[in-house]
Design a protein around this motif. Structure first.
Motif, PDB file in Angstrom:
ATOM      1  N   THR A 259     -15.974  -6.229   5.075  1.00 51.51           N
ATOM      2  CA  THR A 259     -17.219  -6.566   5.772  1.00 51.51           C
ATOM      3  C   THR A 259     -17.192  -8.029   6.195  1.00 51.51           C
ATOM      4  O   THR A 259     -16.392  -8.824   5.699  1.00 51.51           O
ATOM      5  CB  THR A 259     -18.442  -6.332   4.856  1.00 51.51           C
ATOM      6  OG1 THR A 259     -18.338  -7.159   3.691  1.00 51.51           O
ATOM      7  CG2 THR A 259     -18.532  -4.867   4.441  1.00 51.51           C
ATOM      8  N   THR A 260     -18.073  -8.367   7.107  1.00 51.33           N
ATOM      9  CA  THR A 260     -18.185  -9.739   7.569  1.00 51.33           C
ATOM     10  C   THR A 260     -19.587  -9.981   8.092  1.00 51.33           C
ATOM     11  O   THR A 260     -20.416  -9.060   8.122  1.00 51.33           O
ATOM     12  CB  THR A 260     -17.151 -10.030   8.674  1.00 51.33           C
ATOM     13  OG1 THR A 260     -17.177 -11.420   8.996  1.00 51.33           O
ATOM     14  CG2 THR A 260     -17.457  -9.219   9.932  1.00 51.33           C
ATOM     15  N   THR A 261     -19.870 -11.209   8.496  1.00 47.76           N
ATOM     16  CA  THR A 261     -21.129 -11.558   9.152  1.00 47.76           C
ATOM     17  C   THR A 261     -20.793 -12.213  10.490  1.00 47.76           C
ATOM     18  O   THR A 261     -19.723 -12.824  10.634  1.00 47.76           O
ATOM     19  CB  THR A 261     -21.952 -12.535   8.296  1.00 47.76           C
ATOM     20  OG1 THR A 261     -21.142 -13.691   7.988  1.00 47.76           O
ATOM     21  CG2 THR A 261     -22.385 -11.883   6.989  1.00 47.76           C
TER      22      THR A 261
ATOM     23  N   LYS B 111     -26.865 -13.485   8.488  1.00 44.83           N
ATOM     24  CA  LYS B 111     -26.345 -12.954   7.227  1.00 44.83           C
ATOM     25  C   LYS B 111     -26.277 -11.424   7.199  1.00 44.83           C
ATOM     26  O   LYS B 111     -25.984 -10.849   6.156  1.00 44.83           O
ATOM     27  CB  LYS B 111     -27.215 -13.449   6.064  1.00 44.83           C
ATOM     28  CG  LYS B 111     -27.197 -14.974   5.901  1.00 44.83           C
ATOM     29  CD  LYS B 111     -25.781 -15.492   5.774  1.00 44.83           C
ATOM     30  CE  LYS B 111     -25.724 -17.004   5.677  1.00 44.83           C
ATOM     31  NZ  LYS B 111     -24.338 -17.509   5.654  1.00 44.83           N
TER      32      LYS B 111
ATOM     33  N   THR C 104     -24.755  -8.040   7.248  1.00 44.98           N
ATOM     34  CA  THR C 104     -23.389  -7.604   6.965  1.00 44.98           C
ATOM     35  C   THR C 104     -22.944  -6.532   7.942  1.00 44.98           C
ATOM     36  O   THR C 104     -23.680  -5.591   8.235  1.00 44.98           O
ATOM     37  CB  THR C 104     -23.289  -7.063   5.528  1.00 44.98           C
ATOM     38  OG1 THR C 104     -23.689  -8.090   4.622  1.00 44.98           O
ATOM     39  CG2 THR C 104     -21.866  -6.654   5.202  1.00 44.98           C
TER      40      THR C 104
END
Length: 563
Positions: free
Chosen positions: A275-277, A283, A285
């Motif tokens: 996962t990332t932002t 914020k 995800t």
């Protein structure tokens, strides 16, 4: 709204913030104030000694919260107090402690605080909006906020880059360790097996292979008094909590078992970066494409062999519903099919007097009598045939094992691994080639060399080729794991059949380990397709080659002796 001046009384709030918890703990394990927070407080109190008109009403401290946004619990409480009229002055060490988000920081300082009549003091930046000429410093203030925002962005980029580098090097950078492992006491970025929890994970996989469902496994663990993952971590001193817990003590659940059975980390493979932002300000995800995950094999000690993990993934795709009143699935569940329509065969019970008879019928015929014939066959007949085939298969395997011992079976294993690696590389070339072709087709479409319909046709074809190659790679990796499993246990691949040498009954474990598919024909013929048939054929080929070499060497020796 009162005018901001220096000659009236103010009810002040001291606001303190640190972007990270810096790990200062007491002997009891409680979090202590960081030195940075203490220093901020000391500096502010020293400054306020020179401001008799300011009375400190309350202190608000966000220790461990980023300045990239204002979603901080203590800051929000302070603003509630401001809106309630309890506070009309805020004092911070500097603008970066207040916040590093350029737009929102400027909005608070230039709009919200003046509108609410709040005096704001940033000591190290020499800013006090109640002093004459404070408005003239708005440009300087905006520039400082922009620099703070830029600093936050740069730090975010450096952190992301550092974490990516660690992931590529096979270092663990997660915040929580999965059940069954613990951080290496000598290296926080490495995992080691938890000697208390690892055997439970091994039992979970073993019971799944024996036919137990995740729910039955959970019940078995709860009945045995085995602590669930969250309770086990609490017993080890963790303060981890979950909002999903509704009972005083969290129990094992089918969901928890399912997650363990699906987690490849137990094979020693580290999958990270799922996962990332979008950036340091947003914020939310997002799940990354699987091709972008960081994957490192043999990153840590394996609790479950790769071959066993692959086998569990395979049987979890099958129909594994337990019969009514039974604790395990039927041995043939998900393995028996109609040879003509390829629908699963359905097990039925028929009672005659005091006796009960079990039989299988075609699932397609069950739904539509005209779709396919019933292919009805007694369970006993299937059982006896499958047992006889497996017994013959094992006898052949043991004979091959003895033959391989005479000519060093590891040579075959090494050769097979090399062949599999070559096939994997070939399939990867197909994937890379079709990805390039897909990109080229898109560029041709953008350049109007081909129509949208032509592009969609090409894209569908290339994606189909990629999916086929990925499926082939998964199958080859499973074969490789099967062979490596024998090598890892310091035994030949064929020697794994030794455990079934005296088999006299069919169990779920035997079926999932040795049988790929059972097909029932309309004339009641039973085709039993065994696992590892390609490997068996390769072994026969290898043995024939070795015998041919041996015969050739004998002929050469005889000719030399004759001369």
């Amino acid at each position: 709204m009162l005018k901001l001046t220096l000659d009236r009384a103010y009810k002040a709030a001291i606001y303190l913030r640190l972007s990270k918890e810096d790990g200062d703990f007491s002997f009891s394990g409680e979090k202590l104030e960081s030195d940075s927070i203490s220093n901020q407080r000391l500096l502010i109190l020293e400054y306020l000694k020179k401001c008799p008109e300011i009375t400190v009403v309350k202190e608000y401290c966000d220790d461990g919260y980023t300045g990239a946004n204002f979603e901080r619990p203590q800051f929000q409480k302070m603003m509630d107090a401001v809106k309630a009229g309890k506070i009309d002055c805020i004092v911070v060490k500097d603008l970066s402690r207040f916040g590093r988000e350029y737009i929102d920081s400027g909005n608070y300082l230039q709009k919200i605080f003046p509108m609410l009549g709040v005096r704001f003091i940033a000591i190290n930046d020499n800013y006090d909006n109640a002093k004459p000429g404070a408005a003239e410093n708005d440009i300087v203030l905006s520039f400082k906020n922009l620099m703070n925002d830029s600093y936050c962005r740069d730090i975010s980029i450096k952190i992301r880059t550092n974490l990516d580098a660690k992931r590529r090097n096979g270092q663990f950078v997660g915040s929580r360790v999965v059940y069954g492992y613990m951080r290496d006491p000598h290296n926080k970025n490495s995992l080691v097996a938890d000697r208390d929890a690892a055997p439970v994970v091994q039992d979970i996989f073993k019971w799944k292979l024996e036919g137990l469902s995740p729910a039955k496994i959970a019940d078995k663990l709860n009945d045995s008094g085995i602590l669930s993952p969250i309770e086990y971590k609490k017993a080890k001193g963790s303060k981890q909590r979950t909002v999903f817990q509704t009972k005083p003590q969290a129990l094992w659940s089918a969901v928890a078992i399912y997650r363990i059975l699906k987690n490849e980390i137990y094979t020693g493979t580290l999958l990270q970066g799922k996962t990332t932002t979008p950036n340091h300000k947003v914020k939310k995800t997002m799940v990354k494409d699987q091709s972008e995950w960081s994957r490192t094999e043999n990153a840590h000690e394996a609790i479950i062999s790769a071959a066993q993990f692959d086998l569990v993934q395979e049987i979890m795709l099958d129909d594994t519903r337990s019969p009514v009143g039974a604790s395990c699935v039927h041995p043939f569940s998900g393995k028996i099919f109609c040879a003509d329509c390829e629908n699963p065969m359905v097990r039925r019970l028929n009672r005659c007097g005091d006796k009960e008879y079990a039989y299988f019928i075609c699932g397609g015929n069950k739904g539509d009598k005209h779709f396919c014939s019933s292919h009805r066959i007694r369970e006993e007949a299937v059982y006896e045939t499958v047992l006889a085939v497996i017994q013959g298969h094992i006898r052949a395997a043991l004979v091959m094992e003895d033959a391989m011992k005479c000519i060093e079976g590891a040579d075959w294993e090494a050769r097979e691994l090399k062949k599999i690696e070559g096939k994997i590389a070939f399939q990867q070339e197909i994937i890379d080639k079709n990805r390039r072709l897909s990109t080229g087709a898109y560029e041709d479409f953008r350049s109007q060399f081909i129509t949208r319909e032509e592009y969609e046709t090409f894209r569908k074809q290339f994606n189909g080729n990629i999916e086929e190659a990925q499926t082939a790679i998964s199958r080859l990796i499973s074969d490789r794991n099967s062979i490596k499993g024998g090598l890892a246990d310091q035994q030949g691949w064929l020697a794994q059949f030794r455990q079934y040498e005296n088999i006299q009954e069919i169990t779920r474990s035997v079926v999932v380990n040795l049988i790929d598919r059972i097909c029932i024909r309309d004339n009641k013929d039973i085709d039993v397709q065994l696992k590892h048939q390609d490997q068996f054929a390769a072994i026969v080929e290898f043995l024939n080659e070795e015998r041919a070499k041996e015969e050739s060497e004998k002929i050469i020796i005889m000719k030399r002796e004759a001369v």
